[in-house]
Write an enzyme that holds these catalytic residues in place. Sequence first.
Site, PDB file in Angstrom:
ATOM      1  N   GLY A  11       0.778  -1.236   0.000  1.00 47.85           N
ATOM      2  CA  GLY A  11       0.000   0.000   0.000  1.00 47.85           C
ATOM      3  C   GLY A  11       0.806   1.280   0.000  1.00 47.85           C
ATOM      4  N   SER A  12       2.000   1.241  -0.585  1.00 45.38           N
ATOM      5  CA  SER A  12       2.758   2.497  -0.633  1.00 45.38           C
ATOM      6  C   SER A  12       2.016   3.534  -1.466  1.00 45.38           C
ATOM      7  CB  SER A  12       4.178   2.286  -1.155  1.00 45.38           C
ATOM      8  OG  SER A  12       4.144   1.781  -2.458  1.00 45.38           O
ATOM      9  N   ASN A  13       1.324   3.079  -2.503  1.00 49.04           N
ATOM     10  CA  ASN A  13       0.551   4.039  -3.309  1.00 49.04           C
ATOM     11  C   ASN A  13      -0.660   4.561  -2.552  1.00 49.04           C
ATOM     12  OD1 ASN A  13       1.678   4.371  -6.166  1.00 49.04           O
ATOM     13  ND2 ASN A  13       1.916   2.176  -5.728  1.00 49.04           N
ATOM     14  N   LEU A  84      -5.036  -6.785  -6.912  1.00 44.40           N
ATOM     15  CA  LEU A  84      -4.665  -7.912  -7.769  1.00 44.40           C
ATOM     16  C   LEU A  84      -5.826  -8.732  -8.330  1.00 44.40           C
ATOM     17  CD1 LEU A  84      -1.469  -9.197  -5.934  1.00 44.40           C
ATOM     18  CD2 LEU A  84      -1.683  -7.586  -7.824  1.00 44.40           C
ATOM     19  N   ILE A  87     -11.528  -7.061 -11.836  1.00 45.28           N
ATOM     20  CA  ILE A  87     -12.810  -6.385 -11.579  1.00 45.28           C
ATOM     21  C   ILE A  87     -13.850  -6.966 -12.545  1.00 45.28           C
ATOM     22  CG2 ILE A  87     -14.005  -4.148 -11.533  1.00 45.28           C
ATOM     23  CD1 ILE A  87     -11.829  -4.364  -9.386  1.00 45.28           C
ATOM     24  N   HIS A 103      -0.493   0.658 -13.495  1.00 43.47           N
ATOM     25  CA  HIS A 103       0.274  -0.521 -13.906  1.00 43.47           C
ATOM     26  C   HIS A 103       1.753  -0.137 -14.011  1.00 43.47           C
ATOM     27  CE1 HIS A 103       0.856  -4.484 -15.583  1.00 43.47           C
ATOM     28  NE2 HIS A 103       1.733  -3.924 -16.384  1.00 43.47           N
ATOM     29  N   GLU A 173       5.721   6.553  -9.366  1.00 42.23           N
ATOM     30  CA  GLU A 173       4.377   6.415  -8.783  1.00 42.23           C
ATOM     31  C   GLU A 173       4.115   7.539  -7.784  1.00 42.23           C
ATOM     32  OE1 GLU A 173       3.810   1.583  -9.282  1.00 42.23           O
ATOM     33  OE2 GLU A 173       4.541   2.336  -7.365  1.00 42.23           O
TER      34      GLU A 173
HETATM   35  C1  GRF Z   1       2.772  -0.882  -7.649  1.00 43.34           C
HETATM   36  O1  GRF Z   1       4.029  -0.993  -8.242  1.00 43.34           O
HETATM   37  C2  GRF Z   1       1.727  -0.740  -8.702  1.00 43.34           C
HETATM   38  O2  GRF Z   1       2.200  -0.148  -9.862  1.00 43.34           O
HETATM   39  C3  GRF Z   1       1.337  -2.140  -8.980  1.00 43.34           C
HETATM   40  O3  GRF Z   1       1.465  -2.815  -7.756  1.00 43.34           O
HETATM   41  C4  GRF Z   1       2.397  -2.135  -6.927  1.00 43.34           C
HETATM   42  C5  GRF Z   1       1.715  -1.874  -5.620  1.00 43.34           C
HETATM   43  O4  GRF Z   1       2.585  -1.412  -4.664  1.00 43.34           O
HETATM   44  N1  GRF Z   1       0.078  -2.226  -9.653  1.00 43.34           N
HETATM   45  P1  GRF Z   1       2.026  -0.848  -3.288  1.00 43.34           P
HETATM   46  O5  GRF Z   1       1.154  -1.907  -2.663  1.00 43.34           O
HETATM   47  O6  GRF Z   1       1.253   0.408  -3.584  1.00 43.34           O
HETATM   48  O7  GRF Z   1       3.226  -0.577  -2.456  1.00 43.34           O
END
Ligand code: GRF
Length: 188
Positions: A11-13, A84, A87, A103, A173
């Site tokens: 969940g870094s994003n 993952l 949908i 992606h 990202e």
């Molecule tokens: C990210 O690299 C994103 O591009 C991909 O999965 C990864 C998720 O990373 N779809 P995080 O869980 O947000 O750290």
Amino acid sequence: MNLALFASGTGSNVKNIIDFFKKNETINIVLVVSNNSSAGALIHAKNNDIEQLTIDKDALNESTTICETLHEQEVELVVLAGFLLKIPEKFISNFKGKIINLHPSLLPKFGGKGMYGNNVHKAVLAAKEKKTGITIHFVNENYDEGAIIEQFETVLTNEDDLSSIVEKIKKLEKLYFPSTIERLIYKL
Ligand code: GRF
């Protein structure tokens, strides 16, 4: 305007997006959804007093309850940030043009079923690509095939390995995903 974030992993994003929109008074992250009850994404939500929801594959495929929850919360954009599971069509037609995905490659290269996380970066390395990057795109019924919203690139050299690619992608990202979401939501 309300956003829901879907994530399966660290969940870094999710964290980047939550942090980015903290100072925004019109865009609110109202819900973080995961198919993994121990996902870091849920912890980031909890730490920021954002509602969390864990769903399994059956609930996602059935879609009715989750779509109702999203409509109740007046969610206008669903953001897949490392989510993952596929949908289902029912969900897509309920939120037409309002589901986007991140992606970690320059689609259409290195997309499709099974292409996520390090699988993507290993394939990029094996193909000796001179560049890679991220793609933010709308979600349709096929993995990684929806219309592209934006792409951001990074150069690769012979020195790059798996960990340096991961770092380069994470940097892109963090720099571009939240701001692209912001630009998009104002156009919806
Ligand atoms: C990210 O690299 C994103 O591009 C991909 O999965 C990864 C998720 O990373 N779809 P995080 O869980 O947000 O750290």
